[in-house]
Structures are given as C-alpha cells and as structure tokens.
Design a protein around this motif. Structure first.
Motif, PDB file in Angstrom:
ATOM      1  N   UNK A 176       0.849  -1.193   0.000  1.00 47.99           N
ATOM      2  CA  UNK A 176       0.000   0.000   0.000  1.00 47.99           C
ATOM      3  C   UNK A 176       0.888   1.247   0.000  1.00 47.99           C
ATOM      4  N   UNK A 177       0.631   2.146  -0.922  1.00 51.57           N
ATOM      5  CA  UNK A 177       1.417   3.371  -1.004  1.00 51.57           C
ATOM      6  C   UNK A 177       1.083   4.261   0.185  1.00 51.57           C
ATOM      7  N   UNK A 178       2.146   4.680   0.898  1.00 55.64           N
ATOM      8  CA  UNK A 178       1.951   5.505   2.090  1.00 55.64           C
ATOM      9  C   UNK A 178       2.499   6.928   1.916  1.00 55.64           C
ATOM     10  N   UNK A 179       3.692   7.026   1.358  1.00 56.88           N
ATOM     11  CA  UNK A 179       4.375   8.311   1.316  1.00 56.88           C
ATOM     12  C   UNK A 179       5.104   8.472  -0.005  1.00 56.88           C
ATOM     13  N   UNK A 180       4.937   9.653  -0.628  1.00 55.92           N
ATOM     14  CA  UNK A 180       5.662   9.994  -1.856  1.00 55.92           C
ATOM     15  C   UNK A 180       6.417  11.295  -1.593  1.00 55.92           C
ATOM     16  N   UNK A 181       7.720  11.259  -1.736  1.00 59.69           N
ATOM     17  CA  UNK A 181       8.530  12.447  -1.487  1.00 59.69           C
ATOM     18  C   UNK A 181       9.464  12.695  -2.664  1.00 59.69           C
ATOM     19  N   UNK A 182       9.966  13.930  -2.751  1.00 61.45           N
ATOM     20  CA  UNK A 182      10.899  14.205  -3.825  1.00 61.45           C
ATOM     21  C   UNK A 182      11.201  15.668  -3.998  1.00 61.45           C
ATOM     22  N   UNK A 183      11.802  15.977  -5.130  1.00 61.42           N
ATOM     23  CA  UNK A 183      12.252  17.339  -5.409  1.00 61.42           C
ATOM     24  C   UNK A 183      12.341  17.534  -6.911  1.00 61.42           C
ATOM     25  N   UNK A 184      12.329  18.799  -7.303  1.00 62.24           N
ATOM     26  CA  UNK A 184      12.711  19.180  -8.658  1.00 62.24           C
ATOM     27  C   UNK A 184      13.448  20.510  -8.517  1.00 62.24           C
ATOM     28  N   UNK A 185      14.757  20.474  -8.723  1.00 60.34           N
ATOM     29  CA  UNK A 185      15.624  21.617  -8.489  1.00 60.34           C
ATOM     30  C   UNK A 185      16.392  21.988  -9.753  1.00 60.34           C
ATOM     31  N   UNK A 186      16.483  23.288 -10.010  1.00 58.18           N
ATOM     32  CA  UNK A 186      17.295  23.831 -11.099  1.00 58.18           C
ATOM     33  C   UNK A 186      17.976  25.103 -10.593  1.00 58.18           C
ATOM     34  N   UNK A 219      24.055  24.589  -8.816  1.00 61.27           N
ATOM     35  CA  UNK A 219      24.615  23.305  -9.216  1.00 61.27           C
ATOM     36  C   UNK A 219      23.596  22.288  -9.661  1.00 61.27           C
ATOM     37  N   UNK A 220      22.328  22.568  -9.418  1.00 61.40           N
ATOM     38  CA  UNK A 220      21.277  21.639  -9.829  1.00 61.40           C
ATOM     39  C   UNK A 220      20.746  22.076 -11.193  1.00 61.40           C
ATOM     40  N   UNK A 221      21.105  21.342 -12.213  1.00 65.44           N
ATOM     41  CA  UNK A 221      20.732  21.725 -13.574  1.00 65.44           C
ATOM     42  C   UNK A 221      19.341  21.226 -13.953  1.00 65.44           C
ATOM     43  N   UNK A 222      19.035  19.987 -13.558  1.00 70.68           N
ATOM     44  CA  UNK A 222      17.704  19.434 -13.859  1.00 70.68           C
ATOM     45  C   UNK A 222      17.472  18.239 -12.943  1.00 70.68           C
ATOM     46  N   UNK A 223      17.424  18.518 -11.648  1.00 73.36           N
ATOM     47  CA  UNK A 223      17.475  17.472 -10.624  1.00 73.36           C
ATOM     48  C   UNK A 223      16.084  17.108 -10.134  1.00 73.36           C
ATOM     49  N   UNK A 224      15.489  16.124 -10.765  1.00 69.28           N
ATOM     50  CA  UNK A 224      14.202  15.604 -10.312  1.00 69.28           C
ATOM     51  C   UNK A 224      14.432  14.255  -9.649  1.00 69.28           C
ATOM     52  N   UNK A 225      13.720  14.025  -8.548  1.00 70.39           N
ATOM     53  CA  UNK A 225      13.807  12.743  -7.858  1.00 70.39           C
ATOM     54  C   UNK A 225      12.468  12.441  -7.215  1.00 70.39           C
ATOM     55  N   UNK A 251      16.499  11.564 -11.525  1.00 73.34           N
ATOM     56  CA  UNK A 251      16.604  11.919 -12.933  1.00 73.34           C
ATOM     57  C   UNK A 251      18.017  12.206 -13.399  1.00 73.34           C
ATOM     58  N   UNK A 252      18.948  12.452 -12.471  1.00 73.31           N
ATOM     59  CA  UNK A 252      20.337  12.627 -12.861  1.00 73.31           C
ATOM     60  C   UNK A 252      21.080  11.297 -12.955  1.00 73.31           C
ATOM     61  N   UNK A 253      20.395  10.224 -12.575  1.00 73.11           N
ATOM     62  CA  UNK A 253      20.894   8.849 -12.756  1.00 73.11           C
ATOM     63  C   UNK A 253      19.743   8.029 -13.354  1.00 73.11           C
ATOM     64  N   UNK A 254      19.299   8.384 -14.550  1.00 71.27           N
ATOM     65  CA  UNK A 254      18.026   7.853 -15.073  1.00 71.27           C
ATOM     66  C   UNK A 254      18.053   6.377 -15.433  1.00 71.27           C
ATOM     67  N   UNK A 255      19.221   5.781 -15.533  1.00 71.43           N
ATOM     68  CA  UNK A 255      19.302   4.362 -15.893  1.00 71.43           C
ATOM     69  C   UNK A 255      19.013   3.442 -14.709  1.00 71.43           C
ATOM     70  N   UNK A 256      18.875   4.014 -13.500  1.00 69.28           N
ATOM     71  CA  UNK A 256      18.759   3.219 -12.284  1.00 69.28           C
ATOM     72  C   UNK A 256      17.385   3.383 -11.640  1.00 69.28           C
ATOM     73  N   UNK A 257      16.851   2.285 -11.136  1.00 71.40           N
ATOM     74  CA  UNK A 257      15.665   2.308 -10.277  1.00 71.40           C
ATOM     75  C   UNK A 257      16.013   1.518  -9.023  1.00 71.40           C
ATOM     76  N   UNK A 258      15.988   2.195  -7.876  1.00 71.10           N
ATOM     77  CA  UNK A 258      16.319   1.530  -6.622  1.00 71.10           C
ATOM     78  C   UNK A 258      15.065   0.930  -6.005  1.00 71.10           C
ATOM     79  N   UNK A 259      15.203  -0.300  -5.516  1.00 76.74           N
ATOM     80  CA  UNK A 259      14.119  -1.012  -4.850  1.00 76.74           C
ATOM     81  C   UNK A 259      14.542  -1.246  -3.408  1.00 76.74           C
TER      82      UNK A 259
END
Length: 390
Positions: A147-157, A269-275, A289-297
């Motif tokens: 069950x999804x409980x919490x969604x957190x993140x950022x978008x910085x430029x 220093x954050x050019x297009x930092x979404x997470x 988004x600055x390491x787009x090839x990876x999905x951490x589980x």
C-alpha cells in the motif's frame, strides 16, 4: 494502413524545447515540414545554427498547409490556449507543451473541444517515458511496495538563480501565475500520479519569491542559454517579479497516501534534478533523474536492489520505451521520442485509443486544477481541496 513515417508535423516555437521536438520527430521518422517562430526572421536566424526546417510566414499559414497532420506547440504559455483551439478547429492533431493553458477554465475548454473533435491530443509530460519510470509504475501496480503511504521528492534547477537571469517565464502575463510550480513542479506532480496511480486530493503550499525585483535585459534571452541570445552584453532595467522562485508543497492523495515536494529554480549546481521516492507497506522505490538508468528497490528485511535499464529485465511497458540494449545509456531526448511514438501510433490509427498510452489534455487539465489549489493554499495559508471537473 497509415504508417508513422507517412505523417507530417509542424512545430510552433524555435527555442530550446522546440528544437528538441523537431529532432525527436525526425528520429521517429516523422517529416517536420516547417516551424513557426516568433517571427520568420528569427526562425531563419535560428536555422543557421540548428537543424530546423524552413519557417512559415505565420501561424495561420501553417494551419492552412494541408500537409500538416500534427501541430506541436512549444510557444510561450499564454499562446497555448488560442493556438491549441485553432489547431483543433483546423482539424490538426495537437501535442502541447505544459502548461496546457493559463487557467483551469481554459484547460477545461480545450479538453472538451479535443474530446469532441475526435483528434489526438497530448500534453508533453515526457518524464513518464523514462523506462525506469514506466517500470516504477508497473512495480507499484503489481504490489511490489504494498500500500502506497508516502511519496517524497524534489525538482531543483539553478538557471534563474541570479537577479540578472531572465526569461519570458518570469513574466506572469506570459508564463502564468505560477512559475517554478507550473514549469517544473507540474512535471513532478504528474509523474507522482503516473507512478502511483493516485490523484492529488488536497494541498498545502508555501511559495517564496526571493528576488522580488530582477534585472531584465533589453534584448532577447533564450531559456537555458545562460546569456543573451546574440551573446552580447546589453543594458538592463528593473522588473518586479510576482511569481515564485521556490515552493514547498504537502499533498494528500487518494487512498490516504501523503506527499511532500520541494521545487526550486535557484538551487546552485542543480541543472535538472528531479527525484521521486515511493514508500509503501511492503517496500519502497526511488528514482533520480540525474541517474536515469537506475531504479532503486528498497527492502526492510533484505538487501536493497538496483535495477538497471535493460529491456531484458524490465516489465513489458518499460521495455517498450527502451530502445537500446542494457549498458547503452538512454537520456532525456529519448523520452520525447518514446512519447511521440505512442502519440503518432494513435494519429496513424485515426484517433485516440480508448485508454491512450500518453498524457492527454486531461492530464494538462488535472495539473491546472492542482496548480490553482496550490496558488490558493499559498495565498490563504490553508489546506485547499483540488477541484474536479469544471
């Protein structure tokens, strides 16, 4: 049967993102027959250094061209509503950059017009089309996090960090009442809904303008150029700013989930930092988004896992948008190609599928409704519910 390579497009706007649209369409095999610039002269000047097709003399001339099947709108925000409406009325399929329009009333009108037309309509929320975000959606839908409980993140430029940085997005009458939220925060919120399948129900927002006065150059500045369009120094004048540099937003989502996001266009220093991180009752996942090839589980009782972008390892939906083998990095520009492949498949079929695989004008309308709730919350200092159909 119509093939994607049989279709023709025109792109309105010749700035940074307009050129990305042109190049992505060409990689897909779509013939871009022309562009519309702020003036034919400026478009021709841009063509000297960028591979864009010849310009039309006007937006109306482009609409009158019977060769054009699809119109891509990358013009300033205040032009999206009249241009999208005109293109649909002219019988053209439309792909529009976000925001779809300046107000929820306008986006609602465009959505109704698009649905009535039977034409394909899409909003360019391209971040959905990173393969790892498609995989994240599949993992959540399959119950990998519970069950999804919490969604957190950022978008910085950082491209608007100095008071001498300038772009038309700073002008509320052209960019809209929300700037950082409308420009990049909407991408994060849309991605949150896409990955989790949950809509935002209410918001609490703190918007801050750290530079209420900026120095506006008298010449033209292109987004992300870092200098004036012609590279030369010019005089500046003081310009009052009413839109936000940063935003801190709490969200309540369907099913009881909670969210929190930080949005900034002044983070050095954050050019297009979404997470984004999704925490559930059984596990978690996060993507940067600055390491787009990876999905951490993430796991509580076992080792965490890193899932690389490899079509052989991904779900069918994610593998479908991954065009290169594992170990051969795909980036930002590939998300446009993957989005347009889905859009143009429906154009080739003659109209929208029952459940389009791309964000339609409905997604643009949803972000307009959320944006208006965010603005109201910031004004009142209260939680605000997101309005529904308008």
């Amino acid at each position: 049967m119509t093939e994607i390579s049989d279709l023709r497009a025109a792109v309105v706007g010749t700035g940074f993102i307009g050129v990305v649209h042109v190049e992505s369409l060409r990689r897909l095999g779509v013939d871009v027959v022309g562009v519309v610039g702020s003036s034919p002269e400026r478009a021709r000047e841009k063509a000297r250094t960028h591979p864009i097709p010849p310009p039309y003399e006007s937006f109306e001339a482009m609409l009158d061209d019977p060769r054009v099947d699809v119109v891509h709108l990358t013009s300033p925000n205040d032009l999206h509503f009249p241009q999208a409406a005109a293109a649909l009325t002219a019988g053209k399929h439309v792909v529009c950059e976000k925001p779809l329009a300046m107000t929820a009333a306008e986006t609602g009108e465009l959505l109704a017009l698009a649905r009535a037309s039977g034409l394909v309509h899409a909003v360019n929320f391209n971040l959905r089309f990173y393969p790892q975000n498609q995989e994240a959606r599949a993992q959540v839908a399959d119950g990998a996090v519970g069950d999804v409980r919490l969604i957190t993140g950022r978008y910085l430029q950082d491209w608007l960090m100095y008071d001498t940085d300038w772009n038309w997005r700073l002008e509320a009458d052209r960019g809209g009442a929300l700037r950082a939220v409308g420009d990049i925060g909407s991408h994060w919120i849309d991605l949150t809904g896409f990955v989790t399948g949950r809509r935002v129900e209410s918001v609490m927002a703190d918007l801050t303008t750290f530079m209420p006065v900026r120095r506006r150059p008298e010449g033209q500045v292109e987004a992300f150029a870092g200098k004036l369009a012609d590279g030369s120094p010019q005089a500046t004048v003081e310009a009052p700013i009413t839109t936000e540099d940063t935003a801190s937003i709490l969200l309540r989502l369907e099913g009881g989930a909670r969210g929190a996001v930080t949005v900034s266009q002044i983070s050095a220093g954050r050019k297009n930092a979404i997470a984004i991180e999704v925490d559930g009752s059984q596990g978690a996942l996060w993507w940067d988004g600055e390491r787009p090839e990876e999905l951490m589980l993430g796991h509580r009782d076992g080792p965490n896992q890193m899932l690389w972008r490899d079509p052989a390892l991904l779900s069918p939906a994610a593998a479908n948008v991954a065009t290169l083998p594992g170990g051969h990095a795909e980036g930002y520009e590939n998300t446009f190609k993957a989005l347009y492949r889905a859009v143009y498949a429906d154009v080739a079929a003659g109209g929208p599928a029952d459940e389009p695989a791309y964000p339609t004008f409905a997604a643009g309308h949803e972000q307009a409704l959320i944006g208006e709730a965010i603005a109201a919350s910031a004004r009142t200092g209260r939680w605000m519910d997101v309005a529904r159909e308008r």
